[in-house]
Scaffold this motif. Structure first.
Motif, mmCIF file in Angstrom:
data_model
loop_
_atom_site.group_PDB
_atom_site.id
_atom_site.type_symbol
_atom_site.label_atom_id
_atom_site.label_comp_id
_atom_site.label_asym_id
_atom_site.label_seq_id
_atom_site.Cartn_x
_atom_site.Cartn_y
_atom_site.Cartn_z
ATOM 1 N N ARG A 1 0.855 -1.173 0.000
ATOM 2 C CA ARG A 1 0.000 0.000 0.000
ATOM 3 C C ARG A 1 0.896 1.229 0.000
ATOM 4 N N GLY A 2 0.281 2.408 -0.082
ATOM 5 C CA GLY A 2 1.076 3.625 -0.162
ATOM 6 C C GLY A 2 1.819 3.897 1.131
ATOM 7 N N GLY A 3 3.130 4.147 1.041
ATOM 8 C CA GLY A 3 3.933 4.420 2.213
ATOM 9 C C GLY A 3 4.689 5.709 2.011
ATOM 10 N N PRO A 4 5.638 6.080 2.858
ATOM 11 C CA PRO A 4 6.024 5.364 4.074
ATOM 12 C C PRO A 4 5.044 5.623 5.216
ATOM 13 N N SER A 5 5.293 4.909 6.324
ATOM 14 C CA SER A 5 4.435 4.986 7.502
ATOM 15 C C SER A 5 2.998 4.656 7.106
ATOM 16 N N THR A 6 2.045 5.276 7.729
ATOM 17 C CA THR A 6 0.657 4.929 7.409
ATOM 18 C C THR A 6 0.335 5.321 5.974
ATOM 19 N N GLY A 7 0.992 6.342 5.468
ATOM 20 C CA GLY A 7 0.898 6.682 4.049
ATOM 21 C C GLY A 7 -0.530 6.731 3.557
ATOM 22 N N LEU A 8 -0.806 5.957 2.504
ATOM 23 C CA LEU A 8 -2.143 5.874 1.939
ATOM 24 C C LEU A 8 -2.629 4.447 2.128
ATOM 25 N N PRO A 9 -3.187 4.150 3.298
ATOM 26 C CA PRO A 9 -3.456 2.742 3.608
ATOM 27 C C PRO A 9 -4.452 2.070 2.684
ATOM 28 N N THR A 10 -5.370 2.847 2.097
ATOM 29 C CA THR A 10 -6.361 2.190 1.241
ATOM 30 C C THR A 10 -5.999 2.309 -0.233
ATOM 31 N N LYS A 11 -4.836 2.890 -0.524
ATOM 32 C CA LYS A 11 -4.462 3.093 -1.922
ATOM 33 C C LYS A 11 -3.307 2.177 -2.297
ATOM 34 N N THR A 12 -3.117 2.030 -3.583
ATOM 35 C CA THR A 12 -2.130 1.056 -4.035
ATOM 36 C C THR A 12 -0.779 1.688 -4.345
ATOM 37 N N GLU A 13 0.241 0.879 -4.251
ATOM 38 C CA GLU A 13 1.614 1.293 -4.523
ATOM 39 C C GLU A 13 2.432 -0.003 -4.557
ATOM 40 N N SER A 14 3.555 0.020 -5.256
ATOM 41 C CA SER A 14 4.410 -1.177 -5.274
ATOM 42 C C SER A 14 5.822 -0.753 -4.928
ATOM 43 N N ALA A 15 5.964 -0.128 -3.784
ATOM 44 C CA ALA A 15 7.247 0.475 -3.441
ATOM 45 C C ALA A 15 8.004 -0.313 -2.375
ATOM 46 N N ASP A 16 7.619 -1.584 -2.187
ATOM 47 C CA ASP A 16 8.293 -2.398 -1.164
ATOM 48 C C ASP A 16 9.218 -3.442 -1.782
ATOM 49 N N LEU A 17 9.608 -3.236 -3.035
ATOM 50 C CA LEU A 17 10.477 -4.231 -3.670
ATOM 51 C C LEU A 17 11.859 -4.256 -3.028
ATOM 52 N N MET A 18 12.419 -3.072 -2.823
ATOM 53 C CA MET A 18 13.740 -3.030 -2.192
ATOM 54 C C MET A 18 13.665 -3.548 -0.755
ATOM 55 N N GLN A 19 12.560 -3.279 -0.097
ATOM 56 C CA GLN A 19 12.374 -3.811 1.255
ATOM 57 C C GLN A 19 12.374 -5.347 1.208
ATOM 58 N N ALA A 20 11.703 -5.902 0.215
ATOM 59 C CA ALA A 20 11.679 -7.365 0.095
ATOM 60 C C ALA A 20 13.077 -7.899 -0.207
ATOM 61 N N MET A 21 13.779 -7.191 -1.064
ATOM 62 C CA MET A 21 15.125 -7.642 -1.456
ATOM 63 C C MET A 21 16.115 -7.512 -0.306
ATOM 64 N N TYR A 22 16.111 -6.332 0.311
ATOM 65 C CA TYR A 22 17.227 -6.004 1.217
ATOM 66 C C TYR A 22 16.807 -5.567 2.619
ATOM 67 N N GLY A 23 15.515 -5.602 2.886
ATOM 68 C CA GLY A 23 15.062 -5.013 4.146
ATOM 69 C C GLY A 23 15.307 -5.860 5.376
ATOM 70 N N ARG A 24 16.488 -6.451 5.475
ATOM 71 C CA ARG A 24 16.843 -7.244 6.655
ATOM 72 C C ARG A 24 18.290 -6.975 7.011
ATOM 73 N N HIS A 25 18.675 -7.478 8.187
ATOM 74 C CA HIS A 25 20.060 -7.330 8.602
ATOM 75 C C HIS A 25 20.895 -8.478 8.021
ATOM 76 N N GLY A 26 22.167 -8.212 7.852
ATOM 77 C CA GLY A 26 23.063 -9.260 7.365
ATOM 78 C C GLY A 26 22.758 -9.642 5.928
ATOM 79 N N GLU A 27 23.550 -10.561 5.406
ATOM 80 C CA GLU A 27 23.280 -11.096 4.070
ATOM 81 C C GLU A 27 22.148 -12.092 4.225
ATOM 82 N N SER A 28 20.981 -11.700 3.776
ATOM 83 C CA SER A 28 19.777 -12.453 4.128
ATOM 84 C C SER A 28 18.880 -12.636 2.906
ATOM 85 N N PRO A 29 19.366 -13.421 1.934
ATOM 86 C CA PRO A 29 18.638 -13.525 0.657
ATOM 87 C C PRO A 29 17.316 -14.284 0.800
ATOM 88 N N VAL A 30 16.298 -13.759 0.161
ATOM 89 C CA VAL A 30 14.976 -14.383 0.203
ATOM 90 C C VAL A 30 14.383 -14.379 -1.207
#
Ligand SMILES: Cc1ncc(C[n+]2csc(CCOP(=O)(O)OP(=O)(O)O)c2C)c(N)n1
Ligand code: SF4
Ligand SMILES: [Mg+2]
Lengths: 338, 625
Positions: free
Chosen positions: B346-375
């Motif tokens: 949904r729209g971010g950051p934070s509460t952002g636009l909770p009922t609206k669409t967005e696809s801005a969490d790709l980097m979070q999915a890729m790298y949004g963890r500590h250490g080398e943590s491939p998923v």
């Protein structure tokens, strides 16, 4: 069900080198658990120890059972999922005072509230051991540590009060200097269906040595530990000369039995639904320098979460039959295109 | 209503129709749109929807903030988007008109509830003069319909309180639109009686209002024509109308069935993911266990605990929840257990636009963890395809014993489309093998179980669940030695394990489908490269460009980590690469870094999806550059 094979302490001891500091209270707790397990009539493979992070949380590595060393504070949540998935397992949760009352406080509260069938052992050393000695949420006010050079200024938690306040159905307290008492409490926790919470006073001889010495040293116990025994008037002292009454204000109070008479003493009832007396007992002592009750504060059976969840599944299958994927996909209005 | 004799009205055929219903949050516009959609689906049209609702449950009545809208495109041919500009706007009050008019096509039709255009509402919407009279709508075809009055009138004798009767006016609007666009009435009438079977008076009021709407169209002499959109020539088979969250939930159930592994969902409510929790909570007879946890961390931890116990552990959330789950996903990487982490973005950051669409969490999915943590990451691209994306994500998690992130978004979650139901016997077999005995013989001949001894092909470690005799073992987040799984803090060992975890994920590229390439126009001048919910708009835009004689190819990526093996060749094959995204160019950055091509980004981060028209003009712009 076939008989559970006879085991000894050695069978429950893993091949991993124990890495606690020499003299740490965790050793005696480990021994008590390893000695108890052969008496519980359970299989090693049906037993799981789940922990968070901290010195205490290294515990699972040393048990020759299934085990998961998780992340800081989250052991009750990890264990809730495991217990729901596999209600037949015996799941133990081990953690320190920081792990379970600070970072993971919320998960502890909710595991207790839900009454998930877990045996939760909180090793309370009133300090952060693994991170080398910061004060913890159970440290007394004024605690001087590396992070509180001028003394801590926040009120500590009383773990037993917290548990009772969180709707816990089984709450007990023991200490690392009395193996038999620990074994008794752990056995009761195991036998209890639902969430069992046991606070263990544990000495961290490196960062908080002697925190409980004033009440747990052998020569102090008679006068400073108040044994709670179901159905018995609450008494303690070298010659049982002291007792506990509920005073007119509703608080628990230590009295001289000779002054009030035996019949005035509070008779401990761990099965009492209303938690207020158990709570009053938990407030009797302001810290490990005053007479402190140990034993089972509360053991009140109520529906267990994982079992209830399984019942809902069974009921749904009984009512609608086992899931049929084809039918599910066709469960909304459909139309044909030819 | 002047006469009761049906007039003769002509019928005109349309190839497609885009209707936008708009009103106050309390006006029931989502429901109205949904019913119009369902009737159209059952009629056999192809369609796509775009529900848009405010974040507040009940914003102050009559205000712009409280406007809720639902757009649907119905057509007699294959379509992939809810349409560019609506042909028809139904506005239930002045705020809806003011807020939504800008979307309407020039010369489009406006149908308003005339009764709502009173001074108080006009003021709340910020109108100085009544737009129905001041000529400001001269460029549109305006129909003023006293919807509230008529609805109250027809409900008068039903015993319904006037206030309740008024609430049925959305069914009047639906009836009118159903008549105007020749939608079958029966599915709606059936739905009303089923839905309100325990509230007979409400059922009667809604039915009366709906019928009055149809009758009004027929008799009011306002409308000279009705319109018809013939059924679409879709592939033969059985269809249902499905939104992304439902399809995704069903895909999870299917994966559990195909794997013969029970499903465990740990979740904490959050828009727009909650409906998956709701849907799965109803699937207990499939052996589905759901836990509404105390927070997102507990939710993912419980799922991971269940995975340790031999279940398919799943957690569903949106971006803010993923942020909380990061540490546990890291633990799952270290434990090498199956875990499905689903992010309905949904729209971010934070509460952002909770009922609206967005696809801005790709980097979070890729790298949004500590250490080398491939998923591994899988992304869904259309509402119905969420079903298959869920199965695919589960397949990877189960087979490779790894956490997998599945990305969907608010547009896919709530948007719906007709779905040609798959033959369940053709779904992939996801059967897993649990460890049953020792897997290693020590030098002294004793048989032991090593929890990190890997399958040579998948590099997956054995899944040994508590309760299995002979396999007791301890796992944890501390670095371990490969094979034995024993704690190991050595430098070399850590270097080895870090690379091993990276390779384990990279290796999955051997086992994923090739990139979806739409019409491999090898001589195309431009490749439009997308991922996720931009698929519909890109597909339509590329079709339009091709119809003009442009040479454009469209590749769509469903596996974002690891990327398909053929993707490098594909992006290098075309002179120009354009990457449309509902973020500031996150995938484009990955493409540039991975393949050293001069891919260009086109971004829209406004809480609403791209329209085909927008992308079409971007395509032409790049080609003419
Ligand atoms: C997310 C996270 N934050 C902080 C830490 C660092 N940390 C590890 S153990 C610990 C406190 C341990 O204290 P306690 O739970 O009382 O256990 P003890 O070591 O005293 O047995 C902290 C702060 C961590 N491992 N993870
Ligand atoms: S630091 Fe304290 S609690 Fe930790 S192992 Fe050493 S003595 Fe035990
Ligand atoms: Mg501690």
């Amino acid at each position: 069900m076939t008989d559970v094979p006879t085991t000894t302490k050695a069978d429950w001891t893993s091949d991993q080198e124990v890495r606690w500091c020499p003299g740490c209270g965790d050793y005696s707790i480990l021994t008590a658990v390893q000695m108890l397990m052969p008496e519980l009539n359970v299989r090693r493979e049906d037993t799981v120890f789940v922990s968070g992070i901290g010195c205490a949380a290294r515990f699972p590595y040393y048990m020759n059972t299934y085990g998961m060393h998780g992340i800081h504070g989250r052991a009750p949540a990890l264990a809730t999922g495991l217990a729901m998935a596999r209600p037949e397992l015996h799941v133990w949760v081990v953690g320190g005072d920081g792990d379970m009352l600070s970072i993971g406080g919320n998960h502890l509260l909710h595991a207790l509230r839900r009454n998930v069938n877990l045996n939760i052992l909180l090793f309370n050393n009133q300090i952060y051991g693994l991170t080398k000695g910061q004060y913890s949420p159970t440290s007394e006010i004024g605690k001087v540590t590396k992070s509180t050079p001028a003394g801590s200024i926040d009120e500590p938690f009383n773990p037993v009060s917290v548990a009772i306040g969180a709707e816990a159905s089984f709450v007990a307290r023991t200490h690392d200097m009395d193996r038999q008492h620990m074994m008794d409490m752990f056995r009761r926790a195991h036998d209890f269906p639902g969430a069992s919470f046991v606070e263990v006073f544990q000495n961290c001889n490196v960062f908080n040595d002697g925190a409980f010495g004033a009440i747990t040293k052998k020569d102090k116990r008679a006068s400073m530990l108040i044994p709670l025994e179901h159905g018995q008037p609450i008494r303690f002292g070298e010659n049982d000369e002291n007792g506990v009454v509920i005073n007119p204000q509703g608080s628990a109070e230590v009295v001289n039995v000779a002054d009030v008479g035996e019949s005035a003493l509070l008779v401990h009832d761990e099965t009492r639904q209303d938690p207020s007396l158990a709570f009053a007992l938990s407030r009797l002592s302001a810290g490990p320098f005053e007479p402190t009750p140990i034993g089972v504060y509360r053991a009140v059976e109520r529906s267990e979460y994982a079992g209830e969840a399984s019942k809902q599944l069974a009921l749904a299958q009984e009512q609608s039959g086992p899931g049929d994927l084809e039918a599910l996909l066709h469960s909304r209005p459909t139309w044909e295109v030819s | 209503m002047t006469d009761t004799v049906p007039r003769i009205v002509g019928t005109r055929e349309l190839n497609r129709l885009v209707v936008r219903f708009a009103g106050d949050s309390g006006d029931g516009m989502q429901l109205t749109g949904d019913r119009f959609t369902s009737a159209s689906a059952l009629f056999g049209n192809d369609l796509a929807t775009l529900p848009e609702f405010p974040a507040e449950i009940r914003a102050p009545q009559g205000t712009l903030a409280g406007v809720s809208a639902f757009q649907v495109q119905v057509s007699d041919h294959d379509i992939t988007t809810p349409g560019d500009a609506p042909n028809v706007l139904v506005a239930m009050n002045p705020a809806a008109l003011r807020k939504e008019l800008m979307h309407l096509e020039f010369g489009g039709t406006v149908i308003v509830n005339q009764d709502a255009f009173v001074e108080r509402n006009l003021t709340k919407a910020g109108y100085d003069a009544d737009p129905l009279d001041d000529g400001s709508l001269d460029n549109y075809t305006l129909f003023k319909v006293p919807m509230t009055t008529i609805t109250k009138e027809v409900c008068k004798d039903l015993g319904v309180k006037p206030r309740d009767a008024e609430r049925s006016k959305n069914f009047f609007a639906l009836g009118l639109l159903s008549w105007l666009y020749s939608r079958p009435a029966q599915p709606t009438l059936d739905w009303i009686s089923a839905k309100f079977k325990r509230q007979q008076m409400i059922a009667d009021a809604n039915t009366a209002a709906f019928k009055a709407g149809m009758a009004f169209g027929e008799t009011a002499e306002l409308f000279d024509f009705t319109y018809e959109v013939k059924p679409a020539a879709l592939a033969p088979g059985t269809y249902t109308n499905v939104n992304g969250n439902t399809a995704l939930s069903w895909g999870l159930v299917a994966a559990s069935q195909q794997a013969k592994v029970p499903l465990f969902l740990g979740s904490y409510p959050i828009t727009p993911a909650s409906d998956i929790l709701h849907e799965l909570s109803q699937r207990k007879n499939f052996g589905v266990r759901t836990l509404q946890a105390e927070d997102e961390i507990a939710a993912v931890c419980a799922a991971l605990g269940a995975s340790f116990g031999g279940h398919l552990g799943i957690t569903t959330t949106s971006g803010p929840g993923i942020a909380l789950k990061g540490e546990t996903i890291g633990l799952a990487v270290s434990l090498e257990l199956p875990l499905l982490v689903i992010n309905i973005q949904r729209g971010g950051p934070s509460t952002g636009l909770p009922t609206k669409t967005e696809s801005a969490d790709l980097m979070q999915a890729m790298y949004g963890r500590h250490g080398e943590s491939p998923v591994p990451i899988v992304a869904a691209y259309s509402p119905s395809q969420c079903f298959f994306a869920a199965i695919e994500a589960a397949r990877i998690a189960l087979k490779y014993r790894t956490p997998v992130i599945l990305l969907s978004d608010g547009y896919l979650a709530n948007g719906s489309e007709p779905w040609l139901l798959p033959d369940v016997s053709t779904l992939p077999d996801l059967t897993v093998e649990f460890a049953t005995g020792p897997n290693h013989t020590k030098d002294d001949g004793t048989e032991v179980f090593w929890p990190y001894l890997r399958d040579p092909e998948t590099k997956a470690r054995p899944w040994a669940v508590p309760g299995t005799p002979g396999l007791t073992h301890r796992i944890g987040g501390i670095e371990k030695e490969d094979g034995t799984g024993n704690i190991n803090y050595e430098a070399d060992n850590h270097g080895y394990m870090v690379k091993l975890r990276e390779e384990r994920v990279a290796h999955i590229a051997n086992d994923i489908p090739p990139t979806m390439l739409d019409g491999d126009t090898g001589d195309a001048d431009l490749l439009v490269l997308g991922w996720g919910s931009t698929w519909g708009a890109i597909t339509s835009a590329v079709m339009r460009a091709r119809a003009e004689g442009r040479k454009v190819a469209h590749a769509h990526v469903t596996h974002l980590n690891p990327l398909p093996r053929d993707l490098g060749d594909i992006v290098r094959r075309y002179p120009k690469v354009l990457v449309p995204e509902m973020n500031l160019g996150q995938f484009c950055r990955i493409i540039r870094a991975e393949f050293l091509v001069d891919a260009q980004s086109v971004c829209k981060v406004e809480g609403i999806p791209f329209t085909a028209a927008e992308l079409h003009s971007h395509i032409n712009g790049v080609l003419d550059d």
